[in-house]
Design a protein around this motif. Structure first.
Motif, short mmCIF file in Angstrom:
data_model
loop_
_atom_site.label_atom_id
_atom_site.label_comp_id
_atom_site.label_asym_id
_atom_site.label_seq_id
_atom_site.Cartn_x
_atom_site.Cartn_y
_atom_site.Cartn_z
N ARG A 37 0.81 -1.21 0.00
CA ARG A 37 0.00 0.00 0.00
C ARG A 37 0.86 1.27 0.00
O ARG A 37 0.52 2.26 -0.62
CB ARG A 37 -0.92 0.01 1.23
CG ARG A 37 -1.91 -1.13 1.26
CD ARG A 37 -2.93 -1.01 0.13
NE ARG A 37 -3.82 0.13 0.32
CZ ARG A 37 -4.50 0.72 -0.65
NH1 ARG A 37 -4.39 0.29 -1.90
NH2 ARG A 37 -5.29 1.74 -0.40
N ALA A 38 1.97 1.24 0.71
CA ALA A 38 2.85 2.42 0.76
C ALA A 38 4.24 1.99 1.19
O ALA A 38 4.41 0.97 1.87
CB ALA A 38 2.30 3.47 1.73
N VAL A 39 5.24 2.78 0.78
CA VAL A 39 6.62 2.55 1.21
C VAL A 39 7.18 3.89 1.69
O VAL A 39 7.17 4.88 0.96
CB VAL A 39 7.51 2.00 0.07
CG1 VAL A 39 8.93 1.78 0.58
CG2 VAL A 39 6.94 0.69 -0.47
N LEU A 40 7.65 3.89 2.94
CA LEU A 40 8.21 5.09 3.55
C LEU A 40 9.69 4.90 3.80
O LEU A 40 10.13 3.82 4.23
CB LEU A 40 7.49 5.42 4.85
CG LEU A 40 6.02 5.80 4.68
CD1 LEU A 40 5.14 4.75 5.34
CD2 LEU A 40 5.73 7.18 5.25
N LEU A 60 7.40 -0.86 4.87
CA LEU A 60 6.45 -1.30 3.85
C LEU A 60 5.09 -1.45 4.53
O LEU A 60 4.94 -2.25 5.47
CB LEU A 60 6.89 -2.64 3.26
CG LEU A 60 5.87 -3.34 2.36
CD1 LEU A 60 5.66 -2.57 1.06
CD2 LEU A 60 6.30 -4.78 2.08
N ILE A 61 4.12 -0.69 4.08
CA ILE A 61 2.77 -0.75 4.63
C ILE A 61 1.93 -1.62 3.70
O ILE A 61 1.90 -1.39 2.48
CB ILE A 61 2.16 0.65 4.76
CG1 ILE A 61 3.14 1.60 5.47
CG2 ILE A 61 0.83 0.58 5.49
CD1 ILE A 61 3.61 1.13 6.83
N VAL A 62 1.27 -2.61 4.28
CA VAL A 62 0.50 -3.57 3.48
C VAL A 62 -0.97 -3.52 3.90
O VAL A 62 -1.32 -3.03 4.97
CB VAL A 62 1.05 -5.01 3.64
CG1 VAL A 62 2.48 -5.09 3.13
CG2 VAL A 62 0.97 -5.48 5.11
N SER A 63 -1.82 -4.05 3.03
CA SER A 63 -3.25 -4.06 3.32
C SER A 63 -3.54 -4.94 4.53
O SER A 63 -4.28 -4.54 5.44
CB SER A 63 -4.04 -4.54 2.10
OG SER A 63 -3.54 -5.80 1.65
N ASP A 64 -2.98 -6.12 4.57
CA ASP A 64 -3.05 -7.00 5.74
C ASP A 64 -1.98 -8.08 5.57
O ASP A 64 -1.40 -8.25 4.50
CB ASP A 64 -4.45 -7.61 5.92
CG ASP A 64 -4.85 -8.49 4.75
OD1 ASP A 64 -4.31 -9.61 4.62
OD2 ASP A 64 -5.71 -8.06 3.95
N GLU A 102 -1.78 -1.40 7.32
CA GLU A 102 -2.27 -0.02 7.44
C GLU A 102 -2.88 0.22 8.81
O GLU A 102 -2.67 1.28 9.41
CB GLU A 102 -3.31 0.25 6.34
CG GLU A 102 -2.73 0.41 4.96
CD GLU A 102 -3.77 0.75 3.92
OE1 GLU A 102 -3.60 1.76 3.20
OE2 GLU A 102 -4.76 -0.01 3.80
N ALA A 103 -3.63 -0.75 9.32
CA ALA A 103 -4.26 -0.59 10.64
C ALA A 103 -3.22 -0.49 11.74
O ALA A 103 -3.31 0.37 12.63
CB ALA A 103 -5.22 -1.75 10.91
N ASP A 104 -2.20 -1.35 11.71
CA ASP A 104 -1.16 -1.30 12.74
C ASP A 104 -0.33 -0.04 12.63
O ASP A 104 0.09 0.54 13.64
CB ASP A 104 -0.27 -2.53 12.66
CG ASP A 104 -0.86 -3.75 13.35
OD1 ASP A 104 -1.84 -3.58 14.11
OD2 ASP A 104 -0.36 -4.87 13.12
N PHE A 105 -0.06 0.42 11.41
CA PHE A 105 0.73 1.64 11.24
C PHE A 105 0.00 2.84 11.85
O PHE A 105 0.61 3.67 12.53
CB PHE A 105 1.01 1.88 9.76
CG PHE A 105 1.99 3.00 9.49
CD1 PHE A 105 3.25 3.00 10.06
CD2 PHE A 105 1.64 4.06 8.66
CE1 PHE A 105 4.16 4.03 9.82
CE2 PHE A 105 2.53 5.09 8.41
CZ PHE A 105 3.79 5.08 8.99
N ALA A 106 -1.30 2.92 11.63
CA ALA A 106 -2.08 4.01 12.23
C ALA A 106 -2.09 3.89 13.75
O ALA A 106 -1.88 4.89 14.47
CB ALA A 106 -3.50 4.00 11.67
N TRP A 130 6.46 5.74 -2.32
CA TRP A 130 5.59 4.95 -3.21
C TRP A 130 4.26 4.76 -2.52
O TRP A 130 4.20 4.53 -1.30
CB TRP A 130 6.22 3.59 -3.51
CG TRP A 130 5.42 2.74 -4.45
CD1 TRP A 130 5.53 2.69 -5.81
CD2 TRP A 130 4.35 1.84 -4.10
NE1 TRP A 130 4.61 1.81 -6.34
CE2 TRP A 130 3.87 1.27 -5.31
CE3 TRP A 130 3.77 1.44 -2.89
CZ2 TRP A 130 2.85 0.33 -5.34
CZ3 TRP A 130 2.74 0.53 -2.92
CH2 TRP A 130 2.29 -0.03 -4.12
N ALA A 131 3.18 4.89 -3.27
CA ALA A 131 1.84 4.59 -2.75
C ALA A 131 1.04 3.91 -3.84
O ALA A 131 1.16 4.24 -5.02
CB ALA A 131 1.14 5.86 -2.29
#
Length: 307
Positions: A37-40, A60-64, A102-106, A130-131
């Motif tokens: 979903r996103a890369v920071l 790396l942020i993933v959907s799940d 995404e949920a854990d990142f938030a 990247w998103a």
């Protein structure tokens, strides 16, 4: 959340980064086509002009986690003890990347987090390289925008009462608290130098973060930012964060010995680079990395390499 803080975070995440790091982020996302979903990009390498020979840091942020790994043990490990950390190489550069949903990142950027590891890092500069789409971008921005208010909100009740505190002093106190809440392979004073590298940035973000806190909670009787808890309760919270953070550091180290090829060599490199030590890994420690990593800990504590 006031637009001022959100706009600052949006602009900082969109600021230029080394093209090689941006290419690496894209290649990393491509490894997880069904989940990315996103890369920071974050950490000290943001300030470096030459990335050769350095270890870059990504989230790396993933959907799940099931979408990222399937139904194997890696998904369970990432869910139970986030994040999983892996090595990555691309076009001559090396990196490590942490995986969060995404949920854990938030959640881990917010005051609801039970440890400091994510919000302490994203209260510092980072880049969204990247998103997957605009929704992923907006979710990443919103999560990062929680980090600075979380740090300052939890720091304010720890400051001595009866005197005014400058913004930079609040930041420095906050980073000192977070460094004491993890096992960190850093030279003494590193938590202060973070702010000194870019004081204007921290002053600007500090004003916006305090405004966000005040908008959410209101102000005190003297116009000051209202504390999230009483000064009597704050030390107990930080003791819990410190105890849990250091336990998690050891647990994550143990987990990385299974998920991270060459993890013990990375550990030695990281400690040597930041603490000025000259640790050399022995063959038996590479053969049994978990045991080797654990046997390093007493020596590192005695020498002050990690705190």
């Amino acid at each position: 959340m006031p637009n001022t803080l959100l706009s600052l975070v949006t602009a900082e995440l969109a600021a230029p980064a080394d093209p090689r790091a941006a290419a690496m982020a894209g290649a990393l996302a491509a490894k997880y086509p069904a989940a990315a979903r996103a890369v920071l990009f974050y950490g000290s390498c943001l300030r470096e002009k030459n990335l050769d020979g350095l270890m870059l840091d990504f989230y790396l942020i993933v959907s799940d986690y099931s979408a990222a790994y399937g139904k194997g043990w890696l998904a369970r490990a990432n869910r139970l003890i986030p994040p999983n950390v892996f090595p990555f190489e691309h076009n001559g550069l090396i990196a490590k990347y942490a995986v969060l949903s995404e949920a854990d990142f938030a959640r881990l950027n917010s005051p609801a987090a039970d440890n400091v590891s994510v919000w302490a890092r994203f209260a510092q500069p980072s880049r969204l390289l990247w998103a997957a789409d605009d929704l992923a971008r907006q979710r990443a921005i919103a999560a990062v925008a929680q980090a600075a208010p979380t740090l300052l909100d939890l720091t304010l009740p720890m400051l001595p009462s009866g005197s005014d505190h400058g913004l930079l002093d609040i930041w420095k106190a906050g980073f000192t608290l977070t460094y004491n809440a993890e096992l960190r392979a850093e030279k003494k004073g590193r938590s202060l130098s973070i702010v000194d590298v870019d004081p204007d940035r921290y002053a600007q973000f500090g004003r916006a973060a305090l405004a966000a806190i005040s908008a959410r909670r209101g102000v005190g009787t003297g116009g000051e930012v209202a504390n999230s808890m009483s000064p009597a309760d704050a030390p107990a919270l930080w003791r819990r964060l410190q105890s849990r953070g250091k336990r998690l550091s050891v647990i994550r180290l143990a987990k990385a010995s299974f998920t991270y090829a060459g993890g013990i060599d990375y550990l030695a490199w990281k400690i040597n680079r930041h603490a000025g030590t000259q640790i050399a890994i022995k063959p038996w420690q590479r053969r049994w990395p978990l045991l080797g990593a654990v046997t390093l800990l007493p020596r590192l504590f005695r020498g002050g390499a990690i705190r």
